[in-house]
Design an enzyme around this catalytic site. Structure first.
Site, PDB file in Angstrom:
ATOM      1  N   ASP A  10       0.865  -1.175   0.000  1.00 16.95           N
ATOM      2  CA  ASP A  10       0.000   0.000   0.000  1.00 16.95           C
ATOM      3  C   ASP A  10       0.909   1.235   0.000  1.00 16.95           C
ATOM      4  O   ASP A  10       2.113   1.137   0.296  1.00 16.95           O
ATOM      5  CB  ASP A  10      -0.874  -0.039   1.265  1.00 16.95           C
ATOM      6  CG  ASP A  10      -1.638   1.246   1.496  1.00 16.95           C
ATOM      7  OD1 ASP A  10      -2.321   1.701   0.563  1.00 16.95           O
ATOM      8  OD2 ASP A  10      -1.538   1.799   2.613  1.00 16.95           O
ATOM      9  N   ILE A  11       0.350   2.387  -0.320  1.00 19.36           N
ATOM     10  CA  ILE A  11       1.163   3.616  -0.341  1.00 19.36           C
ATOM     11  C   ILE A  11       0.976   4.435   0.940  1.00 19.36           C
ATOM     12  O   ILE A  11       1.867   4.532   1.773  1.00 19.36           O
ATOM     13  CB  ILE A  11       0.824   4.480  -1.585  1.00 19.36           C
ATOM     14  CG1 ILE A  11       1.250   3.751  -2.866  1.00 19.36           C
ATOM     15  CG2 ILE A  11       1.540   5.837  -1.482  1.00 19.36           C
ATOM     16  CD1 ILE A  11       0.919   4.508  -4.142  1.00 19.36           C
ATOM     17  N   ASP A  12      -0.194   5.035   1.094  1.00 17.94           N
ATOM     18  CA  ASP A  12      -0.422   5.984   2.191  1.00 17.94           C
ATOM     19  C   ASP A  12      -0.496   5.280   3.537  1.00 17.94           C
ATOM     20  O   ASP A  12      -1.346   4.413   3.761  1.00 17.94           O
ATOM     21  CB  ASP A  12      -1.706   6.772   1.932  1.00 17.94           C
ATOM     22  CG  ASP A  12      -1.648   7.534   0.610  1.00 17.94           C
ATOM     23  OD1 ASP A  12      -0.913   8.521   0.541  1.00 17.94           O
ATOM     24  OD2 ASP A  12      -2.317   7.102  -0.343  1.00 17.94           O
ATOM     25  N   GLY A  45      -5.346   2.577  -3.231  1.00 20.58           N
ATOM     26  CA  GLY A  45      -6.616   3.168  -3.623  1.00 20.58           C
ATOM     27  C   GLY A  45      -6.422   4.342  -4.559  1.00 20.58           C
ATOM     28  O   GLY A  45      -7.378   4.838  -5.156  1.00 20.58           O
ATOM     29  N   LYS A 186      -8.630  -4.515  -3.363  1.00 20.16           N
ATOM     30  CA  LYS A 186      -7.227  -4.733  -3.724  1.00 20.16           C
ATOM     31  C   LYS A 186      -6.946  -6.218  -3.909  1.00 20.16           C
ATOM     32  O   LYS A 186      -6.147  -6.605  -4.767  1.00 20.16           O
ATOM     33  CB  LYS A 186      -6.308  -4.159  -2.635  1.00 20.16           C
ATOM     34  CG  LYS A 186      -6.317  -2.649  -2.527  1.00 20.16           C
ATOM     35  CD  LYS A 186      -5.319  -2.187  -1.476  1.00 20.16           C
ATOM     36  CE  LYS A 186      -5.356  -0.682  -1.301  1.00 20.16           C
ATOM     37  NZ  LYS A 186      -4.359  -0.206  -0.329  1.00 20.16           N
TER      38      LYS A 186
END
Length: 259
Positions: A10-12, A45, A186
């Protein structure tokens, strides 16, 4: 020789901290994985245009965008799952009556159905991205919309959840909710990539922290929740690492034996 695995990040709140900065240890860990021959991918997302710089910085060409609705493997689009337009038209009409704006997003851009709104500014600004939605109320009528954003205070999305069964609503900000195709996640996007790569479940890993990571961290065989993650997300993950700021990615990769 280490067996080759695929790791989804995931990023954030996972690769990036609250200030949208990536710890040096995280970048070093990603490149260490690649040097060992592992496949490294992103599962977010975010829209693909919201993290082009990050992909370039980390040299990552495989990613799951829009919570599973737009999937790219080695630079090639392998899966798209757009929102049902007829249902989106009805949702838009209801949201306008409630003065809840919507942003429509495809793989290239995002457009708002109102010219200006504080909720849009407040939430999108937290992502610290250069692109900002401009006004085009008909954007969703001309193309595949892969995700939308509904802007309303916490709890007010329930009125839409009860009526619009073609969609899932996942809150990501106090005044904004992701609108996804029903059952989209996801995890579904990850499955599309894994099908192509042929990895057994024992060699699939995923790192995340938020509510939109629930399915991914529940079902991916080696799931790792960040120490800064939601408590309910930590509860479903197989492992819990330290927070982003505490070198959580590096720590987690060592914990599961990849580094």
């Amino acid at each position: 020789m280490t067996e080759k695995s695929v790791i989804f990040f995931d990023i954030d709140g996972t690769l990036l901290n609250h200030d949208k900065e990536m710890p040096a240890s995280t970048k070093e860990a990603i490149f260490a994985l690649k040097e060992k021959g592992h496949e490294v991918a992103i599962a977010t997302g975010r829209a693909p245009f919201m993290y082009e710089d990050l992909r370039k910085e980390l040299d990552i060409n495989t990613f799951v965008s829009y919570n599973g609705q737009y999937v790219v493997l080695n630079g090639e689009v392998i899966y798209k799952n757009p929102l049902i337009t007829t249902s989106l038209v009805k949702l838009t009409e209801a949201a306008l009556e409630n003065e809840h704006p919507i942003v429509y997003m495809d793989h290239e851009d995002m457009k708002a159905n109102v010219p200006d709104h504080d909720y849009i500014k407040e939430s999108i600004s937290t992502l610290k991205v250069e692109k900002f939605p401009t006004h085009d109320p008909n954007y969703y009528k001309e193309r595949d919309i892969l995700q939308s954003l509904l802007f309303c205070p916490e709890g007010e999305e329930t009125q839409y959840e009860a009526v619009y069964k073609d969609f899932d609503f996942v809150r990501w900000h106090p005044v904004s909710v992701d609108i996804l195709p029903r059952g989209g996640s996801k995890l579904k996007g990850i499955e599309k990539i894994v099908e192509k790569l042929g990895f057994p479940k024992e060699r699939i890993y995923a790192f995340g922290d938020g509510l939109n990571d629930r399915e991914m961290l529940t079902h991916v065989h080696n799931s790792v929740a960040m120490g800064n993650g939601e408590e309910e997300i930590k509860a479903v993950a197989k492992y819990v690492t330290k927070s982003v700021e505490e070198d959580g990615i590096l720590h987690g990769l060592k914990m599961v034996g990849l580094l």
